[in-house]
Design an enzyme around this catalytic site. Structure first.
Site, PDB file in Angstrom:
ATOM      1  CB  SER A   1      -1.048   0.081   1.330  1.00  0.00           C
ATOM      2  OG  SER A   1      -1.393   1.305   1.632  1.00  0.00           O
TER       3      SER A   1
ATOM      4  CE1 TYR B   1      -3.854  -2.340   5.399  1.00  0.00           C
ATOM      5  CE2 TYR B   1      -2.828  -0.152   4.666  1.00  0.00           C
ATOM      6  CZ  TYR B   1      -3.482  -1.347   4.296  1.00  0.00           C
ATOM      7  OH  TYR B   1      -3.777  -1.917   3.252  1.00  0.00           O
TER       8      TYR B   1
ATOM      9  CE  LYS C   1      -1.284  -4.235   3.293  1.00  0.00           C
ATOM     10  NZ  LYS C   1      -1.567  -5.647   2.818  1.00  0.00           N
TER      11      LYS C   1
END
Lengths: 325, 325
Positions: free
Chosen positions: B127, B151, B155
């Site tokens: 992402s 998050y 990632k």
């Protein structure tokens, strides 16, 4: 104040212990207790008046680290790691010690934080191994991390975890990317970087040293004394000034092998340099060719981290700390 | 060829399944078997002639992932993740699903590799959340990763693991950093980015949409159709061309909200745009202010990844794929 050192029996851990024990204080607070943790028992510091607890065990595991965090040290220095070469040879051990160990430590701290608001200072030693070639001549602080070893990968992951756990308020993290430590005391080891220390350490005591690379090779160095100074400063700085990026590339001395040898000549005379025997090693040359030569270390310098003044000073520090004891 | 999709029941997973089932081949090889894994059962694709295995379970755990790897799929698409907002609210769940899940998958593959030389293609969706502000106007491929969310941290860690396991030869990894997917079909959700899709999707079906930010906000978009195209291309490219850096920032369309609305007007007329109600939301404005606006995506473009041609094309793809079915 209670200080815990994980990896206290290693070279930097021992020197840090001695420095803290001698100073007796950190950030102006009296050190009442030192917990020295490592896989083998660390030596108790001679000069220390407070309590010393020496604990030997596997601090990459959850159980040992839980006990350490249960005692709620105010400052934790996490120096424990297996080195680059071993992490490359033993994939599982590298991830277990270098990555899972950090995560278990951070998780134990997070759970303690949830219980009683515990939020210690955590000083973590990272490495310039988080960077991978190709490099610019001088590497800026915002250069991207593309590690080319499992060790560098593990350290880069630890940096990311440290930043996230700090951002969430569980810990006051400070990561420091150490230069290659030179002059590393003790016996020659099998690290590819070993010769950077060997060509100084051995000739100073009249022993021959092998130089496996050309004199033009440039690398990034800091003395053990500077490394300890970085750790102490990392424990004392205001973490608000890190602006959410808690890992800093430390300043150092960028020197070619030729400059190292010139410095040795200036400090110890021509006859010392004659003990350096050139024996090119293709494998070491190839490994070293992908290593960084210089860092800007702008942030760390602005935050007051100070490297050695010259490579001659690195040699003089080695003589004072190791040969005149 | 056997293809496994982890996260097959999600929006991108469903579209990828349909595309693969319809094509019937990947890299010129006939697809004999599809394993569709997710926490809820995925739908079987209608048009597919081969075997379909639908498995529901917790694929972040070791047991489920082991079973999946035991079947030795040639290609694994790992799309499963909990989204940014949930990873921020539920710290433990985020690390468990988004980080441990990837590690268990890579470990299962490594053990299989040790057993019989298994070395599948693994396409991992990362992402643009791996990046953190401050940003330049256009972000180059070598911009440093400083995630500002758990998050993004998870990632970024997965990217590091993917690179190291690929370098060691255990897996043929390709990571793709997806732009914000727009127009995301379905109902409005609570993601801070939801309005980028909402202001197109809702007016196209005569429903009012809320715009919580100024028209000048610029962001980075790709259609679900492009996202699926990226995944397929990532499964087909020569991983030697990745030169040890297996994660690529995908190309996209950089558009301001004003440009999005202009494109909506061009495609669907003025009356559609009148359904956009401006209702500034300070919190969303603050979140979005730290988001990237444009990426150079030089490497991915050179490797043949292709984005939508314009924001109008993004809207037309949505109409074709969602409203004219």
């Amino acid at each position: 104040m209670h200080i815990a050192i994980i990896g206290a029996a290693g070279m930097v851990g021992r020197k840090l212990t001695t420095r803290l024990a001698t100073a007796g204080e950190l950030t102006g607070r009296y050190i009442e207790r030192l917990t020295l943790a490592d896989v083998v028992p660390a030596d108790a510091p001679a000069a220390f008046k407070g309590n010393v607890e020496i604990v030997a065990g596997d601090f990459s595991g959850e159980a040992e680290i839980q006990k350490l965090v249960d005692a709620r040290p105010d400052v934790i220095f996490h120096l424990a790691a297996i080195v680059s070469g071993e992490a490359e040879l033993d994939f599982e051990k590298g991830y277990r010690i270098n990555m899972d160990g950090m995560r278990h430590l951070l998780e134990a701290i997070r759970h303690a934080h949830d219980e009683d608001g515990y939020r210690p200072r955590l000083v973590f030693t990272s490495s310039i191994g988080v960077y991978g070639s190709p490099f610019p001549a001088s590497i800026p602080d915002d250069f991207h991390l593309t590690p080319l070893t499992s060790y560098g990968t593990q350290k880069a992951i630890c940096e990311l975890l440290l930043a996230d756990y700090s951002r969430r308020g569980f810990v006051q993290g400070v990561g420091i990317r150490l230069p290659t430590i030179c002059v590393r005391p003790g016996k020659p080891n099998k690290a590819a970087s070993g010769f950077f220390s060997g060509i100084i350490r051995e000739p100073l005591v009249g022993v021959e040293a092998i130089l496996p690379v050309p004199d033009t090779v440039r690398h990034w160095h800091a003395s053990p004394r500077s490394a300890v100074g970085f750790l102490i400063h990392a424990a004392e700085i205001d973490t608000m000034k890190l602006e959410g990026r808690p890992t800093l590339t430390m300043p150092g001395i960028s020197a070619t092998v030729e400059e190292q040898i010139d410095a040795l000549r200036n400090v110890a005379g021509e006859k010392a340099t004659l003990l350096i025997r050139r024996e090119p090693d293709e494998m070491i040359m190839r490994i070293v060719a992908s290593w960084p030569e210089r860092f800007e270390a702008t942030r760390a310098t602005a935050l007051g981290f100070r490297a050695d003044a010259s490579f001659e000073d690195i040699i003089k520090a080695h003589i004072e700390d190791e040969l005149q004891k």
